[in-house]
Design a protein around this motif. Structure first.
Motif, PDB file in Angstrom:
ATOM      1  N   ARG A 102      70.664   9.100  70.207  1.00 31.46           N
ATOM      2  CA  ARG A 102      71.815   8.004  70.050  1.00 31.46           C
ATOM      3  C   ARG A 102      71.381   6.647  69.169  1.00 31.46           C
ATOM      4  NH1 ARG A 102      73.330   3.449  72.934  1.00 31.46           N
ATOM      5  NH2 ARG A 102      75.639   3.121  73.004  1.00 31.46           N
ATOM      6  N   VAL A 103      72.160   6.289  68.336  1.00 32.66           N
ATOM      7  CA  VAL A 103      71.636   5.278  67.606  1.00 32.66           C
ATOM      8  C   VAL A 103      71.984   4.018  68.340  1.00 32.66           C
ATOM      9  CG1 VAL A 103      72.630   3.762  65.547  1.00 32.66           C
ATOM     10  CG2 VAL A 103      72.528   6.347  65.339  1.00 32.66           C
ATOM     11  N   PHE A 144      64.894   4.990  58.525  1.00 38.39           N
ATOM     12  CA  PHE A 144      64.800   6.401  58.140  1.00 38.39           C
ATOM     13  C   PHE A 144      64.619   7.279  59.577  1.00 38.39           C
ATOM     14  CE2 PHE A 144      63.002  10.557  57.223  1.00 38.39           C
ATOM     15  CZ  PHE A 144      64.192  11.078  56.328  1.00 38.39           C
ATOM     16  N   MET A 145      63.701   6.630  60.529  1.00 44.40           N
ATOM     17  CA  MET A 145      63.570   7.187  61.831  1.00 44.40           C
ATOM     18  C   MET A 145      64.543   7.199  62.718  1.00 44.40           C
ATOM     19  SD  MET A 145      62.687   6.285  65.211  1.00 44.40           S
ATOM     20  CE  MET A 145      61.737   4.632  65.356  1.00 44.40           C
ATOM     21  N   ILE A 146      65.280   6.150  62.722  1.00 47.06           N
ATOM     22  CA  ILE A 146      66.590   5.740  63.539  1.00 47.06           C
ATOM     23  C   ILE A 146      67.768   6.650  63.187  1.00 47.06           C
ATOM     24  CG2 ILE A 146      68.342   4.504  64.038  1.00 47.06           C
ATOM     25  CD1 ILE A 146      66.086   3.541  65.553  1.00 47.06           C
ATOM     26  N   PRO A 204      74.610  11.752  69.931  1.00 48.76           N
ATOM     27  CA  PRO A 204      73.222  11.568  68.978  1.00 48.76           C
ATOM     28  C   PRO A 204      73.651  11.942  67.608  1.00 48.76           C
ATOM     29  CG  PRO A 204      72.853  12.809  71.062  1.00 48.76           C
ATOM     30  CD  PRO A 204      74.270  12.685  71.061  1.00 48.76           C
ATOM     31  N   TYR A 205      73.097  10.874  66.739  1.00 49.32           N
ATOM     32  CA  TYR A 205      73.314  11.405  65.329  1.00 49.32           C
ATOM     33  C   TYR A 205      72.410  12.287  64.716  1.00 49.32           C
ATOM     34  CZ  TYR A 205      74.224  10.656  60.209  1.00 49.32           C
ATOM     35  OH  TYR A 205      74.236  10.637  58.904  1.00 49.32           O
ATOM     36  N   LYS A 206      72.950  13.143  63.711  1.00 48.77           N
ATOM     37  CA  LYS A 206      72.097  14.121  63.242  1.00 48.77           C
ATOM     38  C   LYS A 206      72.032  13.939  61.682  1.00 48.77           C
ATOM     39  CE  LYS A 206      70.872  18.901  62.938  1.00 48.77           C
ATOM     40  NZ  LYS A 206      71.187  20.300  63.527  1.00 48.77           N
ATOM     41  N   PRO A 208      86.120   8.766  68.424  1.00 44.58           N
ATOM     42  CA  PRO A 208      84.983   9.516  68.908  1.00 44.58           C
ATOM     43  C   PRO A 208      84.650  10.647  68.009  1.00 44.58           C
ATOM     44  CG  PRO A 208      85.954   8.600  70.768  1.00 44.58           C
ATOM     45  CD  PRO A 208      86.985   8.482  69.919  1.00 44.58           C
ATOM     46  N   ASP A 209      85.802  11.362  67.745  1.00 38.14           N
ATOM     47  CA  ASP A 209      85.757  12.548  66.711  1.00 38.14           C
ATOM     48  C   ASP A 209      85.055  12.293  65.173  1.00 38.14           C
ATOM     49  OD1 ASP A 209      86.703  13.989  68.646  1.00 38.14           O
ATOM     50  OD2 ASP A 209      88.630  14.142  67.990  1.00 38.14           O
ATOM     51  N   TRP A 210      85.181  11.073  64.881  1.00 35.71           N
ATOM     52  CA  TRP A 210      84.688  10.635  63.482  1.00 35.71           C
ATOM     53  C   TRP A 210      83.188  10.615  63.621  1.00 35.71           C
ATOM     54  CZ3 TRP A 210      88.372   5.992  62.481  1.00 35.71           C
ATOM     55  CH2 TRP A 210      89.488   6.459  62.390  1.00 35.71           C
ATOM     56  N   ASN A 211      82.664  10.255  64.734  1.00 35.00           N
ATOM     57  CA  ASN A 211      81.002  10.093  64.807  1.00 35.00           C
ATOM     58  C   ASN A 211      80.454   9.412  63.765  1.00 35.00           C
ATOM     59  OD1 ASN A 211      78.602  10.634  66.059  1.00 35.00           O
ATOM     60  ND2 ASN A 211      78.171  12.461  64.548  1.00 35.00           N
ATOM     61  N   ILE A 212      80.979   8.271  63.490  1.00 40.26           N
ATOM     62  CA  ILE A 212      80.435   7.023  62.836  1.00 40.26           C
ATOM     63  C   ILE A 212      79.940   5.872  63.726  1.00 40.26           C
ATOM     64  CG2 ILE A 212      81.439   5.276  61.074  1.00 40.26           C
ATOM     65  CD1 ILE A 212      83.689   6.864  60.177  1.00 40.26           C
ATOM     66  N   ASN A 213      78.684   6.060  63.189  1.00 44.57           N
ATOM     67  CA  ASN A 213      77.824   4.891  63.960  1.00 44.57           C
ATOM     68  C   ASN A 213      77.392   3.869  63.330  1.00 44.57           C
ATOM     69  OD1 ASN A 213      76.745   6.941  66.199  1.00 44.57           O
ATOM     70  ND2 ASN A 213      77.066   8.038  64.419  1.00 44.57           N
TER      71      ASN A 213
END
Length: 299
Positions: free
Chosen positions: A260-261, A252-254, A8-10, A186-191
């Motif tokens: 998760r994006v 903005f909601m996403i 999930p992206y925060k 995965p560690d970068w968390n770039i979506n």
């Protein structure tokens, strides 16, 4: 195949957004929305910075920059200016590749210059901003990751007559984006989120659209491209399409819902229905050639 957008992206409370094509339409609405959010930073860009006068001056969270995505020098200068403005704490959390350009008309009539201009903006411009954004995101000391929205279109999934080069650019952007998304550690968390709206109520038709000189072989009213033109023009007269402000709210909601994006996001009933229909048709086509495709092997 490497999965994408795993966690999930925060959205950070002090997120920095970079948005291209902010002079009007979708980009303007996104920039306006982010500028209204406390502690969110916005780097709003346009080819002509005077077109960004709707954003207030004197706000340290708002940076207005000239940016022509077709120019390597312009892209480099914008990233350098942003880093200088925000200093050692510079980071990018959300990037919206929104700058657009459309070339419409009879494919045979297109000139080399027109074709290259379309691809420079739609595809190569997106590539330039994306690769530079990834470098900033993955090098951030805090490992805070990031989110890249690629504003594609229904035209990135379904092809219609009279828009060959616009489709070519958007199809290329979607393939590029999915491939790059699968390259991320995965560690970068770039979506990545490829946004595929159908009609949006903007001045895109008059502001960012070029028309190919009509080709004499395609002038008859029963030609597919002419029929589509009539359909599109009728829809515009009726005011069909989503509001750009609604699209901005969705983005903005996403970004902020802490889920998760989605890799692909068709927006609007038309986009969802036509996209679903395309893939259902493809599955039928695949079944029809299954024996040929197998080439003697078991499928």
């Amino acid at each position: 195949m490497n999965p994408v957008n795993i966690e999930p992206y925060k959205l950070p409370a002090d997120a920095t957004w970079l948005v291209t094509g902010c002079s009007s339409g979708i980009g303007r609405e996104i920039a306006t929305l982010i500028a209204s959010k406390p502690n969110q930073r916005i780097i709003a860009t346009a080819r002509n910075p005077n077109d960004l006068s709707y954003l207030p001056d004197g706000n340290s969270n708002i940076l207005k920059l000239p940016l022509d995505v077709t120019s390597v020098e312009s892209v480099d200068a914008a990233f350098t200016a942003a880093a200088q403005q925000f200093g050692e704490n510079f980071h990018l959390d959300v990037v919206v590749n929104n700058a657009g350009y459309s070339l419409s008309g009879d494919t045979e009539g297109a000139t080399e210059e027109e074709i290259h201009q379309a691809m420079e903006t739609v595809f190569f411009g997106t590539v330039r901003v994306t690769t530079r954004s990834i470098a900033v995101m993955r090098q951030a000391k805090e490992r805070r990751g990031g989110l890249i929205f690629q504003i594609s279109s229904l035209a990135g999934l379904c092809a219609f007559p009279g828009h060959a080069f616009y489709h070519a650019g958007k199809f290329a952007v979607e393939g590029f984006s999915e491939s790059v998304a699968r390259e991320m550690h995965p560690d970068w968390n770039i979506n990545f989120c490829i946004v595929e709206p159908s009609g949006v109520k903007t001045n895109f038709e008059g502001h960012s659209k070029a028309n190919i000189k009509p080709h004499p072989a395609y002038l008859d009213e029963d030609m597919p491209a002419r029929k589509l033109e009539k359909y599109v023009n009728a829809g515009k007269k009726l005011g069909v399409g989503m509001e750009p402000s609604a699209l901005a709210e969705i983005l903005f909601m996403i970004a902020s819902r802490e889920e998760r994006v989605p890799l692909r996001l068709p927006l609007g009933a038309v986009s969802w229905k036509l996209s679903k229909s395309k893939f259902e048709t493809l599955l039928g086509d695949f079944e029809a050639v299954k024996d040929i495709s197998a080439m003697g092997q078991e499928i």
